[in-house]
Scaffold this motif. Structure first.
Motif, PDB file in Angstrom:
ATOM      1  N   PHE A 299      42.860  31.449  38.228  1.00  0.00           N
ATOM      2  CA  PHE A 299      42.083  31.989  39.350  1.00  0.00           C
ATOM      3  C   PHE A 299      42.667  33.294  39.894  1.00  0.00           C
ATOM      4  O   PHE A 299      41.973  34.067  40.520  1.00  0.00           O
ATOM      5  CB  PHE A 299      42.046  30.984  40.489  1.00  0.00           C
ATOM      6  CG  PHE A 299      41.255  29.724  40.208  1.00  0.00           C
ATOM      7  CD1 PHE A 299      40.656  29.471  38.989  1.00  0.00           C
ATOM      8  CD2 PHE A 299      41.109  28.777  41.198  1.00  0.00           C
ATOM      9  CE1 PHE A 299      39.937  28.316  38.752  1.00  0.00           C
ATOM     10  CE2 PHE A 299      40.396  27.605  40.975  1.00  0.00           C
ATOM     11  CZ  PHE A 299      39.807  27.382  39.760  1.00  0.00           C
TER      12      PHE A 299
ATOM     13  N   ILE B  93      37.698  38.434  45.019  1.00  0.00           N
ATOM     14  CA  ILE B  93      36.549  37.527  44.967  1.00  0.00           C
ATOM     15  C   ILE B  93      35.350  38.285  44.402  1.00  0.00           C
ATOM     16  O   ILE B  93      34.898  39.283  44.964  1.00  0.00           O
ATOM     17  CB  ILE B  93      36.216  36.962  46.368  1.00  0.00           C
ATOM     18  CG1 ILE B  93      37.433  36.261  46.975  1.00  0.00           C
ATOM     19  CG2 ILE B  93      35.006  36.032  46.289  1.00  0.00           C
ATOM     20  CD1 ILE B  93      37.969  35.097  46.170  1.00  0.00           C
TER      21      ILE B  93
ATOM     22  N   GLN C  35      31.636  37.789  41.642  1.00  0.00           N
ATOM     23  CA  GLN C  35      30.631  36.844  41.158  1.00  0.00           C
ATOM     24  C   GLN C  35      31.148  36.045  39.975  1.00  0.00           C
ATOM     25  O   GLN C  35      30.624  34.980  39.684  1.00  0.00           O
ATOM     26  CB  GLN C  35      29.347  37.590  40.793  1.00  0.00           C
ATOM     27  CG  GLN C  35      28.675  38.193  41.997  1.00  0.00           C
ATOM     28  CD  GLN C  35      27.418  38.967  41.644  1.00  0.00           C
ATOM     29  OE1 GLN C  35      27.180  39.314  40.498  1.00  0.00           O
ATOM     30  NE2 GLN C  35      26.623  39.260  42.651  1.00  0.00           N
TER      31      GLN C  35
ATOM     32  N   SER D 179      34.163  34.764  39.930  1.00  0.00           N
ATOM     33  CA  SER D 179      35.171  33.822  40.436  1.00  0.00           C
ATOM     34  C   SER D 179      34.707  32.378  40.267  1.00  0.00           C
ATOM     35  O   SER D 179      33.527  32.061  40.516  1.00  0.00           O
ATOM     36  CB  SER D 179      35.450  34.072  41.914  1.00  0.00           C
ATOM     37  OG  SER D 179      35.974  35.363  42.129  1.00  0.00           O
TER      38      SER D 179
ATOM     39  N   PHE E   9      33.944  28.797  41.260  1.00  0.00           N
ATOM     40  CA  PHE E   9      33.414  28.239  42.499  1.00  0.00           C
ATOM     41  C   PHE E   9      32.692  29.270  43.370  1.00  0.00           C
ATOM     42  O   PHE E   9      32.434  29.016  44.533  1.00  0.00           O
ATOM     43  CB  PHE E   9      34.486  27.514  43.324  1.00  0.00           C
ATOM     44  CG  PHE E   9      35.119  26.370  42.587  1.00  0.00           C
ATOM     45  CD1 PHE E   9      34.389  25.253  42.252  1.00  0.00           C
ATOM     46  CD2 PHE E   9      36.448  26.434  42.204  1.00  0.00           C
ATOM     47  CE1 PHE E   9      34.968  24.196  41.559  1.00  0.00           C
ATOM     48  CE2 PHE E   9      37.045  25.386  41.506  1.00  0.00           C
ATOM     49  CZ  PHE E   9      36.298  24.270  41.185  1.00  0.00           C
ATOM     50  N   PHE E  10      32.357  30.438  42.805  1.00  0.00           N
ATOM     51  CA  PHE E  10      31.592  31.422  43.559  1.00  0.00           C
ATOM     52  C   PHE E  10      30.217  30.857  43.857  1.00  0.00           C
ATOM     53  O   PHE E  10      29.546  30.304  42.981  1.00  0.00           O
ATOM     54  CB  PHE E  10      31.449  32.729  42.773  1.00  0.00           C
ATOM     55  CG  PHE E  10      30.694  33.786  43.531  1.00  0.00           C
ATOM     56  CD1 PHE E  10      31.324  34.517  44.516  1.00  0.00           C
ATOM     57  CD2 PHE E  10      29.358  34.026  43.267  1.00  0.00           C
ATOM     58  CE1 PHE E  10      30.635  35.488  45.235  1.00  0.00           C
ATOM     59  CE2 PHE E  10      28.655  34.989  43.979  1.00  0.00           C
ATOM     60  CZ  PHE E  10      29.297  35.725  44.965  1.00  0.00           C
ATOM     61  N   ASP E  11      29.783  30.977  45.111  1.00  0.00           N
ATOM     62  CA  ASP E  11      28.479  30.470  45.544  1.00  0.00           C
ATOM     63  C   ASP E  11      27.646  31.644  46.039  1.00  0.00           C
ATOM     64  O   ASP E  11      27.937  32.218  47.091  1.00  0.00           O
ATOM     65  CB  ASP E  11      28.662  29.438  46.653  1.00  0.00           C
ATOM     66  CG  ASP E  11      27.352  28.839  47.137  1.00  0.00           C
ATOM     67  OD1 ASP E  11      26.282  29.127  46.550  1.00  0.00           O
ATOM     68  OD2 ASP E  11      27.390  28.075  48.122  1.00  0.00           O
TER      69      ASP E  11
ATOM     70  N   VAL F 290      33.460  32.433  47.926  1.00  0.00           N
ATOM     71  CA  VAL F 290      34.134  31.226  47.460  1.00  0.00           C
ATOM     72  C   VAL F 290      34.568  30.442  48.685  1.00  0.00           C
ATOM     73  O   VAL F 290      35.200  31.005  49.590  1.00  0.00           O
ATOM     74  CB  VAL F 290      35.353  31.590  46.582  1.00  0.00           C
ATOM     75  CG1 VAL F 290      36.158  30.353  46.225  1.00  0.00           C
ATOM     76  CG2 VAL F 290      34.899  32.329  45.330  1.00  0.00           C
TER      77      VAL F 290
ATOM     78  N   VAL G  88      38.999  26.393  48.335  1.00  0.00           N
ATOM     79  CA  VAL G  88      39.596  26.776  47.060  1.00  0.00           C
ATOM     80  C   VAL G  88      40.969  27.427  47.286  1.00  0.00           C
ATOM     81  O   VAL G  88      41.773  27.528  46.373  1.00  0.00           O
ATOM     82  CB  VAL G  88      38.654  27.691  46.251  1.00  0.00           C
ATOM     83  CG1 VAL G  88      39.258  28.107  44.920  1.00  0.00           C
ATOM     84  CG2 VAL G  88      37.319  26.982  46.012  1.00  0.00           C
TER      85      VAL G  88
ATOM     86  N   TYR H  73      44.418  28.415  44.946  1.00  0.00           N
ATOM     87  CA  TYR H  73      45.050  29.734  44.882  1.00  0.00           C
ATOM     88  C   TYR H  73      46.541  29.601  45.197  1.00  0.00           C
ATOM     89  O   TYR H  73      47.384  30.198  44.533  1.00  0.00           O
ATOM     90  CB  TYR H  73      44.402  30.714  45.857  1.00  0.00           C
ATOM     91  CG  TYR H  73      42.972  31.090  45.551  1.00  0.00           C
ATOM     92  CD1 TYR H  73      42.439  31.012  44.268  1.00  0.00           C
ATOM     93  CD2 TYR H  73      42.128  31.531  46.554  1.00  0.00           C
ATOM     94  CE1 TYR H  73      41.127  31.372  44.006  1.00  0.00           C
ATOM     95  CE2 TYR H  73      40.817  31.895  46.304  1.00  0.00           C
ATOM     96  CZ  TYR H  73      40.323  31.809  45.035  1.00  0.00           C
ATOM     97  OH  TYR H  73      39.025  32.172  44.776  1.00  0.00           O
TER      98      TYR H  73
ATOM     99  N   LEU I 161      34.695  30.862  54.218  1.00  0.00           N
ATOM    100  CA  LEU I 161      34.697  31.261  52.809  1.00  0.00           C
ATOM    101  C   LEU I 161      35.418  32.580  52.653  1.00  0.00           C
ATOM    102  O   LEU I 161      35.651  33.306  53.617  1.00  0.00           O
ATOM    103  CB  LEU I 161      33.276  31.347  52.248  1.00  0.00           C
ATOM    104  CG  LEU I 161      32.264  32.298  52.892  1.00  0.00           C
ATOM    105  CD1 LEU I 161      32.442  33.724  52.422  1.00  0.00           C
ATOM    106  CD2 LEU I 161      30.866  31.832  52.573  1.00  0.00           C
TER     107      LEU I 161
END
Length: 158
Positions: free
Chosen positions: A21, A39, A41, A43, A45-47, A55, A59, A63, A100
């Motif tokens: 990550f 961070i 797109q 990454s 778990f990117f939402d 993210v 998370v 990290y 986030l």
């Protein structure tokens, strides 16, 4: 040491592919390390569907764990040893000051080794700062375990 002096992050952590990550090590010493992650797109778990793309701050625990692994890998390489697998045992007081980590954010993940037992148990004070403002976005104390022989430990444990 400056960031150009460090090996690629993938040479320091026992992870592969997209499960790495972090982007790079910024600074490291015998008891501290700072890693960086941007961070995007891409990454894990990117939402993109949420109110704000990013993210989830939960998370941040991973990290921190990967920064601890990078620190262990950095020390192993200094000694001429192989990078070894360790285990995240838990977090104490994980506090996230944001819901986030927003798209485009550059995070600095700081770890400081505060306790090490002869049995392989260790503890790190960790924090994640916004790379632009240095504001603390998350913090925790992380407990880890690195057995001398991972395979032997796993065979005895299960």
């Amino acid at each position: 040491m400056n960031s150009d002096s460090f090996p690629d992050i993938r040479a320091l952590v026992p992870h592969e592919g997209e499960m790495v990550f972090l982007d790079r090590v910024v600074t490291a010493g015998t008891s501290t390390l700072c890693a960086e992650v941007t961070i995007g797109q891409h990454s894990v778990f990117f939402d993109a569907a949420g109110a704000e793309p990013g993210v989830g701050s939960w998370v941040g625990i991973e990290y921190m764990a990967q920064a601890i692994a990078a620190h262990a890998g950095f020390l192993a390489r200094l000694r001429g040893d192989a990078v070894r697998v360790g285990f995240l045992l838990g977090a104490r007081r994980y506090t996230a000051n944001v819901p986030l980590f927003a798209l485009g954010s550059v995070l600095h993940v700081h770890v400081q080794h505060v306790l090490q037992g002869e049995n392989g148990l260790g503890a790190f004070d960790c924090r994640i700062d916004d790379g632009a403002t240095a504001a603390t976005l998350a913090s925790a104390t992380i407990t880890v375990f690195q057995p001398d022989n991972v395979n032997e430990f796993l065979q005895r444990s299960f």
